[in-house]
Design an enzyme around this catalytic site. Structure first.
Site, PDB file in Angstrom:
ATOM      1  N   ARG A  81       0.856  -0.886   0.027  1.00 50.56           N
ATOM      2  CA  ARG A  81      -0.155   0.080  -0.380  1.00 50.56           C
ATOM      3  C   ARG A  81       0.855   0.929  -0.107  1.00 50.56           C
ATOM      4  O   ARG A  81       0.575   2.194   0.850  1.00 50.56           O
ATOM      5  CB  ARG A  81      -0.590  -0.482   1.427  1.00 50.56           C
ATOM      6  N   ASP A 129      -3.972  -1.066  -7.625  1.00 53.61           N
ATOM      7  CA  ASP A 129      -4.548  -1.382  -6.443  1.00 53.61           C
ATOM      8  C   ASP A 129      -6.132  -1.638  -6.423  1.00 53.61           C
ATOM      9  O   ASP A 129      -7.033  -1.628  -6.932  1.00 53.61           O
ATOM     10  CB  ASP A 129      -4.448  -0.304  -5.470  1.00 53.61           C
ATOM     11  N   SER A 152      -8.688  -1.480  -3.898  1.00 54.22           N
ATOM     12  CA  SER A 152      -9.768  -0.387  -4.403  1.00 54.22           C
ATOM     13  C   SER A 152     -10.601  -0.517  -4.924  1.00 54.22           C
ATOM     14  O   SER A 152     -11.518   0.238  -4.940  1.00 54.22           O
ATOM     15  CB  SER A 152      -8.245   0.805  -3.966  1.00 54.22           C
ATOM     16  N   TYR A 189      -5.658  -1.011   7.562  1.00 57.81           N
ATOM     17  CA  TYR A 189      -7.031  -1.216   7.429  1.00 57.81           C
ATOM     18  C   TYR A 189      -7.110  -1.671   9.280  1.00 57.81           C
ATOM     19  O   TYR A 189      -5.659  -1.560   9.777  1.00 57.81           O
ATOM     20  CB  TYR A 189      -6.787  -3.138   7.126  1.00 57.81           C
TER      21      TYR A 189
END
Lengths: 369, 369
Positions: free
Chosen positions: A107, A115, A118, A211
């Site tokens: 990330r 990503d 995402s 997260y």
């Protein structure tokens, strides 16, 4: 669908050869002819599509059977959760395969354009907002009509990651009053920037890499008590709390749902991971004391054209790291390449893969661990 | 559901006695207990609910069987399209009933708060906008993500009445680029005020009372040719062209749908009246060459809580014209009372009722014809 004609055309122009399984894009409204126009070959079935392939690009991991049928030494690029695909992992190791997983993408800002978690979460969050509006027996926006005024719907979004933010944005677009909740206090500013009010329950669980960490049982109890009251006031609760590779945490108990008014709606985006609501059944709408609990199954698949378009762009950006177009010569010193790698020439690289396959292989190459 | 607890409570407070068929509000999330709390009696079935009633309030017309079971001389207030309810009309005449229909409400400003056609069309238009977003395999809003930008959806709304305006507003809320079309040139300003661009095909069919007149075959051909091109450019077409009491005009031929891209969506709000699209099947989603045609059946029923709330307010406002609360002594000189009247003491009053039942009864009372 992992590629779309527009992206396929660019990749072919850059030097890749692309072979497509016939009909693979039909559900996403990309007919085979559009891929053929882009310069791709269309193979009649999966077996002939992968025959001779150096790299196989998919959305979901190959099955164990598909894995065993891959050419020796082929590479795979897809979502690949090791825990859910142990048999496939063993079969791929047996074929000497190299596997890159979008789940393991570092990330870092340079990786944003790759990503896929995402990009698909963006789709899921938007879909969840729409599903909530579609299932609620009330308007989302306030309406002032000659017959009377109806107030705006009250929406609570639990879990303010990429998906939660899109749910907030979609509910706000439709005129609902939105409250947002996340165990990460950092989510407050993002939620507020989209017009939501942030709930403070006094419990924070800021985790690593953006997260949420899992909460302790005590923290969960405090969180639930503070949330139950807000849930009871809401017309809609959208839950988006997923911890990658693990069962989703339960945020909504049956008792909390029973505290909602008849006609209220729960949309559970974590249904595929077991659900954030105790009552969730994946792919079903459960009615419980007048409340509808929507267990969204694979939410991006409900909007396949744009979900595929964004995924394909993520794929193309990863391929740019794989060496000169049309060859497979990844720069193993690149932390993105190394970070995404599950298997290299059949050897386990990611810790989860090492755990399954054993062996003392260490992560190769530079970059941060 | 024709009444909701909040409105029932006000009516009871004003002097009406209300008896409810058990379970009538359950689908709309209004439990029997909420009506009981409001002071209403709950009867176990329809027969006992209407027993002794002076006035029966419903959303849809009573069936012929229900009509025959009404108390002698009772009044009915509901939507009541004579052409679709000829048998019920005869049965009601046989019972000496008085029937008021929302379909016949004069379109004057004083009647706006009683306009159930409009309040339900508001719900339908919103639902159609949501259905379009839900079925489209693309985003409605423009998205600028790290993986690339997706353009906003292109939505064409055909028929800019109350429902069409709500469809425009909903699609605009969700970020789509909206074009609007109506044979009435007067619709241009309203559509534009909601952010839509108005199409000019060179055909106008301004009709009486705010509704569109039927076009001639030649006008329809010219209209279709001009529209076909725009339809082909659209991701979504929402059709809302209904002429009260008649079959809906065909605006979208199969050929026009075939000119749309795979993945495009048609939402047909006139499905219950035969459909504005040749391919529409009521209550179904038909796929035709990759285009999904959504034939919405009874759109307000998909959002029963607020649809019922608005309808109930319309009902309460009509009841205010019926004399002192709890009695049925309408002021027949009121043009709204006279205008809504289909049957009075079993005698046909509305022209369509006269046509079915015969007899020389003329409209009674003052006001404009």
């Amino acid at each position: 669908m992992a590629l779309v004609p527009e992206v396929a055309k660019k990749l072919i122009g850059a030097g890749w050869e692309i072979c497509l399984q016939a009909g693979a894009g039909t559900e996403a409204a990309f007919p085979d002819a559009a891929f053929a126009d882009a310069g791709a070959t269309v193979a009649p079935d999966a077996a002939s599509a992968v025959s001779g392939a150096g790299l196989v690009v998919k959305v979901n991991p190959p099955s164990a059977q598909e894995s065993a049928a891959l050419p020796q030494g082929a590479a795979v690029l897809s979502f690949f959760g090791v825990a859910q695909s142990e048999d496939a992992l063993r079969a791929l190791a047996g074929r000497g395969a190299t596997v890159f997983s979008f789940d393991l993408l570092p990330r870092i800002s340079r990786a944003q354009s790759m990503d896929a978690l995402s990009s698909q979460a963006t789709v899921s969050g938007y879909r969840a907002g729409l599903a909530a509006a579609d299932h609620l027996a009330k308007f989302f926006p306030m309406f002032m009509t000659a017959a009377g005024t109806v107030p705006p719907a009250k929406v609570l979004v639990m879990g303010v990651g990429v998906a939660g933010l899109q749910s907030i944005a979609t509910a706000r677009r439709l005129g609902a009053v939105v409250k947002a909740y996340d165990v990460r206090a950092a989510a407050k500013e993002e939620a507020e920037s989209l017009g939501a009010t942030f709930l403070d329950t006094g419990v924070s669980a800021e985790g690593i890499g953006g997260y949420a960490r899992e909460l302790t049982p005590e923290e969960l109890d405090r969180q639930r008590a503070a949330l139950a009251e807000e849930v009871g006031r809401s017309d809609v609760v959208i839950t988006t709390a997923a911890v990658p590779g693990r069962k989703a945490p339960v945020l909504l108990t049956a008792a909390m749902v029973e505290g909602m008014a008849p006609g209220a709606v729960v949309v559970d985006m974590a249904a595929d991971q077991g659900g954030n609501c105790e009552l969730t059944k994946v792919g079903e709408v459960v009615e419980h004391e007048g409340v509808h609990v929507v267990g969204m199954a694979n939410p991006p698949s409900g909007m396949p054209t744009h979900a595929s378009f964004l995924f394909a762009r993520n794929v193309a950006n990863v391929l740019a790291l794989m060496g000169p177009a049309g060859t497979l010569a990844p720069d193993w010193d690149d932390e993105i390449v190394a970070g995404m790698c599950v298997l290299r020439d059949g050897k386990p690289m990611a810790p989860a893969a090492v755990e399954v396959l054993g062996g003392g292989a260490a992560r190769i190459g530079g970059g941060e661990p």
